[in-house]
Design a protein around this motif. Structure first.
Motif, PDB file in Angstrom:
ATOM      1  N   GLN A  30       0.844  -1.094   0.020  1.00  6.66           N
ATOM      2  CA  GLN A  30       0.093  -0.016  -0.028  1.00  6.66           C
ATOM      3  C   GLN A  30       0.981   1.122   0.011  1.00  6.66           C
ATOM      4  O   GLN A  30       0.290   2.447  -0.349  1.00  6.66           O
ATOM      5  N   ASP A  31       2.242   1.330   0.262  1.00 10.58           N
ATOM      6  CA  ASP A  31       3.125   2.554   0.711  1.00 10.58           C
ATOM      7  C   ASP A  31       4.077   2.284  -0.511  1.00 10.58           C
ATOM      8  O   ASP A  31       5.023   3.303  -0.224  1.00 10.58           O
ATOM      9  N   TYR A  32       4.444   1.053  -0.895  1.00 10.72           N
ATOM     10  CA  TYR A  32       5.667   0.891  -1.669  1.00 10.72           C
ATOM     11  C   TYR A  32       5.256   0.463  -3.191  1.00 10.72           C
ATOM     12  O   TYR A  32       4.356  -0.229  -3.412  1.00 10.72           O
ATOM     13  N   LEU A  33       6.301   0.826  -4.245  1.00 12.68           N
ATOM     14  CA  LEU A  33       5.697   0.496  -5.617  1.00 12.68           C
ATOM     15  C   LEU A  33       6.262  -0.934  -5.681  1.00 12.68           C
ATOM     16  O   LEU A  33       7.079  -1.513  -4.964  1.00 12.68           O
ATOM     17  N   PRO A  34       5.627  -1.481  -6.628  1.00  9.78           N
ATOM     18  CA  PRO A  34       5.813  -3.198  -6.962  1.00  9.78           C
ATOM     19  C   PRO A  34       7.172  -3.501  -7.084  1.00  9.78           C
ATOM     20  O   PRO A  34       7.760  -4.515  -6.358  1.00  9.78           O
ATOM     21  N   THR A 119       4.890   1.928   6.106  1.00 16.18           N
ATOM     22  CA  THR A 119       3.865   1.185   6.796  1.00 16.18           C
ATOM     23  C   THR A 119       3.625   0.937   8.297  1.00 16.18           C
ATOM     24  O   THR A 119       2.479   0.895   8.964  1.00 16.18           O
ATOM     25  N   ALA A 120       5.038   0.810   8.730  1.00 12.07           N
ATOM     26  CA  ALA A 120       5.045   0.512  10.215  1.00 12.07           C
ATOM     27  C   ALA A 120       5.603   1.705  11.216  1.00 12.07           C
ATOM     28  O   ALA A 120       5.153   1.502  12.413  1.00 12.07           O
ATOM     29  N   GLU A 121       5.443   2.849  10.646  1.00  8.36           N
ATOM     30  CA  GLU A 121       5.881   3.974  11.249  1.00  8.36           C
ATOM     31  C   GLU A 121       4.993   4.189  12.629  1.00  8.36           C
ATOM     32  O   GLU A 121       5.353   4.490  13.653  1.00  8.36           O
ATOM     33  N   GLY A 122       3.643   4.107  12.283  1.00 11.37           N
ATOM     34  CA  GLY A 122       2.668   4.394  13.311  1.00 11.37           C
ATOM     35  C   GLY A 122       2.685   3.526  14.342  1.00 11.37           C
ATOM     36  O   GLY A 122       2.480   3.718  15.639  1.00 11.37           O
ATOM     37  N   ILE A 143      12.369   4.816   7.409  1.00  9.23           N
ATOM     38  CA  ILE A 143      12.338   5.953   8.574  1.00  9.23           C
ATOM     39  C   ILE A 143      13.102   5.396   9.587  1.00  9.23           C
ATOM     40  O   ILE A 143      12.629   4.381  10.085  1.00  9.23           O
ATOM     41  N   VAL A 144      14.178   5.926   9.950  1.00 12.33           N
ATOM     42  CA  VAL A 144      15.086   5.560  10.961  1.00 12.33           C
ATOM     43  C   VAL A 144      14.442   6.084  12.391  1.00 12.33           C
ATOM     44  O   VAL A 144      14.244   7.235  12.373  1.00 12.33           O
ATOM     45  N   MET A 145      14.138   4.954  13.238  1.00  9.66           N
ATOM     46  CA  MET A 145      13.473   5.728  14.637  1.00  9.66           C
ATOM     47  C   MET A 145      14.375   4.967  15.673  1.00  9.66           C
ATOM     48  O   MET A 145      15.124   4.260  15.546  1.00  9.66           O
ATOM     49  N   GLU A 146      13.946   5.728  16.981  1.00 14.02           N
ATOM     50  CA  GLU A 146      14.578   5.100  18.215  1.00 14.02           C
ATOM     51  C   GLU A 146      14.034   5.266  19.101  1.00 14.02           C
ATOM     52  O   GLU A 146      13.166   6.132  19.460  1.00 14.02           O
ATOM     53  N   ARG A 147      14.340   4.445  20.197  1.00 16.32           N
ATOM     54  CA  ARG A 147      13.583   4.493  21.545  1.00 16.32           C
ATOM     55  C   ARG A 147      14.468   4.338  22.761  1.00 16.32           C
ATOM     56  O   ARG A 147      15.468   3.222  22.364  1.00 16.32           O
ATOM     57  N   HIS A 148      14.685   5.459  23.553  1.00  9.84           N
ATOM     58  CA  HIS A 148      15.711   5.167  24.844  1.00  9.84           C
ATOM     59  C   HIS A 148      15.104   4.185  25.695  1.00  9.84           C
ATOM     60  O   HIS A 148      14.052   4.267  26.238  1.00  9.84           O
ATOM     61  N   LEU A 149      15.893   3.025  26.172  1.00 10.19           N
ATOM     62  CA  LEU A 149      15.482   2.157  27.121  1.00 10.19           C
ATOM     63  C   LEU A 149      16.025   2.452  28.504  1.00 10.19           C
ATOM     64  O   LEU A 149      15.895   1.792  29.598  1.00 10.19           O
ATOM     65  N   SER A 150      17.091   3.204  28.735  1.00 14.08           N
ATOM     66  CA  SER A 150      17.670   3.270  29.833  1.00 14.08           C
ATOM     67  C   SER A 150      16.990   3.517  31.032  1.00 14.08           C
ATOM     68  O   SER A 150      17.070   2.763  32.245  1.00 14.08           O
TER      69      SER A 150
END
Length: 156
Positions: A30-34, A119-122, A143-150
Motif C-alpha cells: 500500500q506504501d511502496y511500488l511493486p 507502513t510501520a511508522e505508526g 524511516i530511522v526511529m529510536e527509543r531510549h530504554l535506559s
C-alpha cells in the motif's frame, strides 16, 4: 487460539519467509511500488531467512504452533518485524516488541533503533519510538526511529 513467543529455529525459516512475503505483498504494498516490494522480497527467501538466524536473535509468534509473526534483534537494531496480514492488529507485534525490548534491556542496550517502513511508522510511534531521519535506497524510503530504554532498564 493459543499464542506463544519463542526463539526461532532453523525449521521455522520457510514459515518466517512466507509470513514476511505475505505481509510485504498485502500491507507494505500500500506504501511502496511493486518493484520495491519485489526487491525487498529477495532478502527474505527461506534460504536468506535461514542465514539470518545465525546473525540475529530471531523470534516468532505462533498461534496453535503455526508461525504468524516474526521480529529480530541485531545488536541494538530491531529488524524484520512482520505479522501475517490475517493476524495484524491483534497484539502479536506488540508482544514481539516487548520480547525484543526485554532482551535489549538484559543486554544493557540503552537505545533501540529500527529502520521502519512507511507502513510501520505508526506502530513504532505508538510503542514510544521517535523519528530520527529518513533514508532512501533508490525508490525505497526508510524511516530511522529510536527509543531510549535506559529509564526502562533502571526500573527493572
Amino acid at each position: 487460539m493459543n499464542s506463544q513467543i519463542r526463539r526461532a529455529t532453523a525449521e521455522d525459516a520457510a514459515a518466517i519467509s512466507q509470513v514476511i512475503i505475505r505481509s510485504l505483498r498485502q500491507s507494505n504494498a500500500q506504501d511502496y511500488l511493486p518493484e520495491v516490494i519485489a526487491q525487498v522480497e529477495k532478502s527474505f527467501t527461506p534460504e536468506a531467512v535461514f542465514a539470518l538466524l545465525s546473525q540475529r536473535q530471531v523470534f516468532v509468534a505462533t498461534l496453535d504452533h503455526r508461525v504468524v509473526a516474526t521480529a529480530s534483534l541485531e545488536g541494538d537494531v530491531v529488524r524484520s518485524v512482520f505479522v501475517d496480514p490475517s493476524h495484524q492488529a491483534g497484539g502479536l507485534g506488540r508482544q514481539l516488541m516487548a520480547t525484543i525490548e526485554s532482551v535489549a534491556i538484559d543486554a544493557k542496550i540503552a537505545v533501540l533503533r529500527v529502520p521502519s517502513s512507511l507502513t510501520a511508522e505508526g506502530f513504532y510511534s505508538k510503542l514510544g519510538f521517535r523519528k530520527v531521519r529518513d533514508e532512501f535506497h533508490g525508490a525505497e524510503r526508510t524511516i530511522v526511529m529510536e527509543r531510549h530504554l535506559s529509564m526502562l532498564a533502571d526500573r527493572g
